[in-house]
Each structure stands twice: as structure tokens, then as C-alpha cells.
Scaffold this active site. Structure first.
Site, PDB file in Angstrom:
ATOM      1  N   ASP A 200     -30.416  38.938 -50.443  1.00 30.52           N
ATOM      2  CA  ASP A 200     -30.599  39.623 -51.722  1.00 30.52           C
ATOM      3  C   ASP A 200     -31.056  38.613 -52.777  1.00 30.52           C
ATOM      4  OD1 ASP A 200     -29.858  41.977 -50.607  1.00 30.52           O
ATOM      5  OD2 ASP A 200     -27.902  42.127 -51.572  1.00 30.52           O
ATOM      6  N   GLU A 284     -26.479  50.024 -44.960  1.00 30.20           N
ATOM      7  CA  GLU A 284     -25.994  50.196 -43.591  1.00 30.20           C
ATOM      8  C   GLU A 284     -24.768  51.106 -43.520  1.00 30.20           C
ATOM      9  OE1 GLU A 284     -27.401  45.775 -42.027  1.00 30.20           O
ATOM     10  OE2 GLU A 284     -25.426  46.023 -42.935  1.00 30.20           O
ATOM     11  N   THR A 444     -30.023  46.036 -36.274  1.00 30.22           N
ATOM     12  CA  THR A 444     -30.476  44.714 -36.703  1.00 30.22           C
ATOM     13  C   THR A 444     -30.150  43.650 -35.648  1.00 30.22           C
ATOM     14  OG1 THR A 444     -28.401  44.291 -37.860  1.00 30.22           O
ATOM     15  CG2 THR A 444     -30.148  45.339 -39.122  1.00 30.22           C
ATOM     16  N   GLU A 482     -34.737  45.840 -36.273  1.00 27.74           N
ATOM     17  CA  GLU A 482     -35.099  44.945 -37.369  1.00 27.74           C
ATOM     18  C   GLU A 482     -34.606  43.555 -37.019  1.00 27.74           C
ATOM     19  OE1 GLU A 482     -33.394  46.159 -41.045  1.00 27.74           O
ATOM     20  OE2 GLU A 482     -34.355  48.137 -41.062  1.00 27.74           O
ATOM     21  N   ASN A 483     -35.237  42.534 -37.600  1.00 29.47           N
ATOM     22  CA  ASN A 483     -34.649  41.200 -37.506  1.00 29.47           C
ATOM     23  C   ASN A 483     -33.701  41.021 -38.688  1.00 29.47           C
ATOM     24  OD1 ASN A 483     -37.277  41.313 -38.795  1.00 29.47           O
ATOM     25  ND2 ASN A 483     -37.120  39.124 -39.148  1.00 29.47           N
ATOM     26  N   LEU A 485     -32.524  38.144 -40.019  1.00 29.53           N
ATOM     27  CA  LEU A 485     -32.846  37.003 -40.868  1.00 29.53           C
ATOM     28  C   LEU A 485     -34.342  36.712 -40.780  1.00 29.53           C
ATOM     29  CD1 LEU A 485     -29.880  34.657 -39.844  1.00 29.53           C
ATOM     30  CD2 LEU A 485     -30.041  36.063 -41.915  1.00 29.53           C
ATOM     31  N   ARG A 518     -39.605  39.605 -43.939  1.00 28.08           N
ATOM     32  CA  ARG A 518     -40.081  40.563 -44.885  1.00 28.08           C
ATOM     33  C   ARG A 518     -41.367  40.065 -45.471  1.00 28.08           C
ATOM     34  NH1 ARG A 518     -36.951  43.477 -48.322  1.00 28.08           N
ATOM     35  NH2 ARG A 518     -35.017  42.578 -47.509  1.00 28.08           N
TER      36      ARG A 518
END
Length: 576
Positions: A200, A284, A444, A482-483, A485, A518
Site C-alpha cells: 500500500d 480479501e 494469491t 495473482e502474484n 509480491l 503491478r
């Protein structure tokens, strides 16, 4: 002054990045000859392919695409570059199915790749943040063969100032921008606070009027046994109580999703192909058991139960009374340690005679996990009705809590609300709940390998992913990944490629989608971008492809090289 694409993309994070390339030619790139661009570099090169007959087969050359762009002059924009790179374009009449595929419809081979957009893509003033850099970045992603993007639609921005008043300004522009560049969108209904979790980079609180209500009644916030409040997400203990200016939290979420549907109805099923429904912290389906904010929790601590607000304690008391054990209803476990303890530090989670195996422990963990499942049921029931017949998939994100997975109690999973132990499957109930609503199970930590993690913490992300694959397979629910990290290395890419085939016990089928974490300046650095382009193409090739990865990498390398001037020219054009 015109800036190069890398400088514009660098503006995404407010920092410049190095192009690590020499000066480009002064010649115009608008008249590059397509045949020279897409000609195979080594027609005679052989690539060994393992087949039953074990014979060498010539790799297919880099064939020109069958699109109208193969003319004398190539337009210097990325959508054309993307078309030229596609060696196997689907026929115009072929239906493209997103997700697990509908019966009778054809699903494309391979796994479509989406890329998460920056958390602050929309400003607090409800405009697109760094508009020109954003557009250049979307063009680059499209050129790489990316299927689409994932964007957080923040409750705290859209309905910020007044209950029931929605400002979609920034999202209207951002979604139109994605449509313009031919990208699909996974829209996340983000009912949580941004800030306080891994990755974040900005802070976006809950709507002001929600925060005001939480200040009046602190028990609307998740609470641990020491009285620490967590304001990332409204406690699910009051899901059905009219505590938010006359509406229940679930009604607020439903009204928000309905307003989104009505405002963007013209994009649903075409540009917007998935609605991911936020269910808790970080979006989540879990409790905020491991908050990083203020250093409360650090990896690989076991976390702490979040059931001490008055609403959750009221539910616990009712469940205890119903079970004939009213003495169990006054509190959660008091011997479960602190956030940064390890299982063997505690009486409740230790392997020998731990409280988690006691009658009270089993009662409490059943109630705690079921309350989370009920929360998911309530919101999914609403989401399904709101988006029915709109051509979009519904998905839910589940956290990949892989630390202490090798212990008997799986303490970090238990505190997060996943009743998963060595003797009990905690993911099958979640998968079945999602299956009842036709939702996608988004998971994830797909990029992680067991040996990369701290061995003393008994981390096992690969084993965890395998368990989730088996659970979704049994429940017949589609799985997306998703990954957890940011990773730009080949090791992570190879792990994702392997995991995305869902190959367990000799049976395999592709994930329905993968979302890459990202879009940021690091992704667009030269070496990272080269690896990423190859990764996207490999994912799209799928496990059924009969070409070796080395050939795909050569194509990607060639593509990155020849399209660099196109990328830069597109970026320059954006400045005028």
C-alpha cells in the site's frame, strides 16, 4: 518538451527511470516496413520439441500476421504494433469466453494476463492521476499482448462525502481510456481502506461519513482482545444492522455496486468483464489478523483473532447458547498469543494438546470461519443479482497465507478466518460457497516457491496452491491467480507458468486468468519489460503449445527491439 515513454511512465510513481538504451535513430518510425520488422531472424534455426516420436521438428517461422496492417507503411501506434505481433489472431466471428468457459462456447488456449493498475490511478479530486503517463502505459501493455487491467474502484473516493452520492468522474475517464486502447477491465469493488497492508503506497480511507459513524461507535471496527481497533473494513459483525446512517453495511455495498452497474452499463460485458467484490482488508475474504500498520504485525507472526467488538461477541454468545455451552460465549481464545508469536509460543496453537484441538477450540474456530463464509454469502448473493445477465464474471480474492503452513495448527490461517489445519480442509468450504454463486476463486502467492521462503517458519506456498487447486477442482469453481509480491525475474515467471496450468496428480487445466502485480516504473525498465513481454506470450501460448519457450523468447526479444521507436513515438504524440 516531449518526453519519452519511459519518462512518462516514470511519472506514474513520480520518479524517473533509466531507459538503459542508446539514442534512437532520427529517421521516422512511421514508415517502418512490416516485412522487415516481422521477418524471422533465423529461418534455419531448429528448436527441439519433445514429442512421442522424439524427433527434431522445425519451429514455425515468425509468420506475418494476417491483419490489414501489413502494408507498405506501418502506423506508429501501439494498437497496430500489437496487431502485428499477434501471430494467431482469432477469427472475427469466434466468441471469446472469459473465465472457465460456458458449455458449448470455445475458450481460447492459454491464460489471459491482466495487470493491476496503480492504487492511486484516480485522485482524491476524482480525476485520472498522471493522465498522459497512464495512457502511454496502457498502450505499452496492449502492445505486449496483455488482455486487460485490474483497477480498484475505491468506496472511499466515489461515495466519499455523503451517503448515497456517487462521483464516478475519474473512473469514467479511466474506463474509457482502457476501452480506447482495447483493454478489458477487472473492476474491484474496493470497500476497504488503502493503507496499512503490504504494497500500500497511498492512503485512501473509508468514506468520511462511514468514519464518522465508526468514531461514534468504535465497535463498528474490528477489534482484538487487547482492545486495538482496525479501521480497514467495517466489522462483519454488523453486516445486517442499520448502523451506517440507516443502512446496513451490506446495503451500502449493494447500493454502490448497483450505482456502478447503472453508470457503466454500456461497458459491462465488453470492456468490463469481471467484478471482483471486496470482502475485507486488502479486498480479501478474511479478517484483518495481520495488520502491518504501526508495526503491529511482522512476517511471519501468527496474527491475532479479530472478534472482540460487541457485535461479534453478541454472535459468539448466541452460537454458544445454541450449542448448549453458554460459558463458551463470553470471549475468544485468551491463550492464542500475540501478533508476532509463533505457534509453539502459545498454548492454543502448539502441536501437542493445543487448544485448537479442544472442544472449545473446535467450536470457536467453526463459528469464526463460518461467520466469514456467511459474510461472503450475503455480499455475493447481492452482487450476483445486481450483475445478472450483464456479461461479467464475479470473483472473490482469497489470501495466500503460506507461513507456518507446515505446522499442525496453521495458526496464521486460523486467525485470518480459514479453518485449515493438518486435519481439516479450510478451502473447500470457501470454494463451495463461491461455486453456489458462480464466482471465481482468485488466489494469491502463485509466484512463490517453497525453498525461497524462511524454512524455520515452515512456509509452503507451493503446497498451499496445490491444496487450493484440489479444492476448486472438487467444487468445480474456476481458479484465477495473482502474484502476492512484485516480481520481475524469470524464476517467478516460470513458477507462475507452472502453477497456472493447475497440473496436479497428472490432471491439468488452465487458470481462467492471471493478474500481474503491478503497473509501475519498475515494470517498464528495459530488462524487466523484455522478460514481461516473453512471460505474457508464454501464458497466452498455453500448455498445449508445441513450440519451445526459447523460440517464444526470441520472438519477444525481437518484438521489444522493433517496437521501441513505436512506443516512444506514441508517447511523444501524447504531449501534443
Amino acid at each position: 518538451m516531449a518526453m519519452s515513454m519511459t519518462h512518462q511512465i516514470g511519472a506514474l510513481a513520480g520518479t524517473p527511470i533509466s531507459t538503459e538504451m542508446g539514442a534512437t535513430s532520427n529517421e521516422s518510425t512511421a514508415t517502418i516496413n512490416a516485412s522487415s520488422v516481422w521477418k524471422s531472424q533465423a529461418p534455419s534455426m531448429r528448436c527441439r520439441i519433445l514429442k512421442p516420436e522424439m524427433q527434431d521438428v522445425l519451429s514455425p517461422p515468425l509468420s506475418p500476421c494476417r491483419s490489414p496492417v501489413l502494408c507498405t507503411n506501418m502506423r506508429a501506434d501501439l494498437s497496430v504494433a500489437c496487431q502485428a505481433f499477434a501471430t494467431e489472431a482469432p477469427a472475427a466471428t469466434e466468441e471469446k469466453v472469459y473465465g472457465e468457459g460456458r458449455e458449448g462456447a470455445k475458450k481460447e488456449r492459454g491464460v489471459p494476463v491482466y495487470v493491476m493498475m496503480p492504487l492511486d490511478s484516480v485522485t482524491t479530486g476524482n480525476t485520472v492521476n498522471r493522465r498522459k503517463a497512464m495512457s502511454a502505459s496502457l498502450q505499452a501493455l496492449k502492445s505486449a499482448g496483455v488482455e486487460g487491467v485490474m483497477m480498484d474502484v475505491w468506496w472511499g473516493l466515489v461515495e466519499r462525502d455523503q451517503a448515497g452520492v456517487y462521483n464516478w468522474g475519474g473512473y469514467t475517464e479511466l474506463l474509457e481510456m482502457a476501452k480506447k486502447h482495447g483493454l478489458k477491465v477487472q473492476a474491484v469493488m474496493s470497500f476497504h481502506q488503502c493503507g496499512g497492508n503490504v504494497g500500500d503506497s497511498v492512503t485512501i480511507p473509508l468514506p468520511k461519513w462511514v468514519v464518522e459513524e465508526m468514531e461514534k461507535d468504535p465497535d463498528l471496527a474490528y477489534t482484538d482482545q487487547w482492545g486495538r481497533r482496525n479501521y480497514e473494513y467495517v466489522s462483519l459483525g454488523c453486516d445486517t444492522l442499520p448502523v451506517l446512517k440507516g443502512r446496513t453495511p451490506v446495503q451500502c455495498y449493494s447500493d454502490f455496486m448497483r450505482a456502478f452497474r447503472d453508470n457503466f452499463d454500456h461497458l459491462l460485458g465488453d470492456t468490463i468483464v469481471e467484478i471482483q467484490v471486496g470482502m475485507g482488508p486488502a479486498g480479501e475474504l478474511r479478517y484483518p489478523s495481520y495488520p502491518e500498520q504501526n508495526g503491529t504485525w511482522k512476517f511471519p507472526g501468527i496474527g491475532a483473532f479479530q472478534c472482540y467488538d460487541k457485535y461479534m461477541l453478541s454472535s459468539l454468545k448466541a452460537a454458544a447458547d445454541a450449542s448448549g455451552k453458554p460459558e463458551w460465549g463470553s470471549t475468544g481464545p485468551t491463550d492464542a498469543g500475540h501478533y508476532n508469536n509463533w505457534p509453539e509460543d502459545t498454548q492454543f496453537f502448539r502441536k501437542e494438546n493445543g487448544g485448537w484441538t479442544s472442544p472449545f477450540g473446535e467450536f470457536f474456530l467453526t463459528w469464526y470461519s463460518q461467520f466469514l463464509l456467511d459474510h461472503g454469502e450475503r455480499i455475493l448473493s447481492s452482487a450476483k443479482a445486481i450483475f445478472e445477465n450483464k456479461g461479467v464474471k464475479i470473483s472473490v480474492k482469497v489470501a495466500g497465507i503460506h507461513w507456518h503452513y507446515g505446522t499442525r495448527s496453521h495458526a496464521p490461517e486460523l486467525t485470518a478466518g480459514y479453518y485449515n489445519t493438518r486435519f481439516r480442509d479450510g478451502y473447500l468450504p470457501i470454494a463451495r460457497m463461491l461455486a453456489r454463486h458462480g464466482a471465481i476463486f482468485n488466489f494469491t502467492c502463485i509466484e512463490m516457491r517453497d525453498h525461497e521462503q524462511p524454512q524455520d517458519a515452515l512456509c509452503a506456498p507451493e503446497k498451499l496452491v496445490k491444496q487450493v487447486v484440489l479444492a476448486t477442482r472438487e467444487a468445480q469453481v474456476p481458479l484465477a491467480g495473482e502474484n502476492a509480491l512484485p516480481r520481475y525475474d524469470d524464476y517467478a515467471h516460470k513458477q507462475i507458468l507452472q502453477a497456472s496450468s493447475l497440473n496436479v496428480d497428472g490432471n491439468s487445466e488452465d487458470m481462467c486468468a492471471f493478474t500481474y502485480l503491478r503497473m509501475n516504473p519498475h515494470l517498464f525498465q528495459v530488462d524487466n519489460w523484455r522478460r514481461f513481454v516473453a512471460f505474457v506470450k508464454k501464458m497466452k501460448e498455453g500448455k498445449g503449445a508445441d513450440r519451445c519457450w526459447e523460440q517464444v523468447e526470441r520472438e519477444a526479444e525481437h518484438f521489444v527491439h522493433v517496437t521501441q521507436p513505436l512506443v516512444q513515438e506514441a508517447a511523444v504524440a501524447l504531449m501534443h
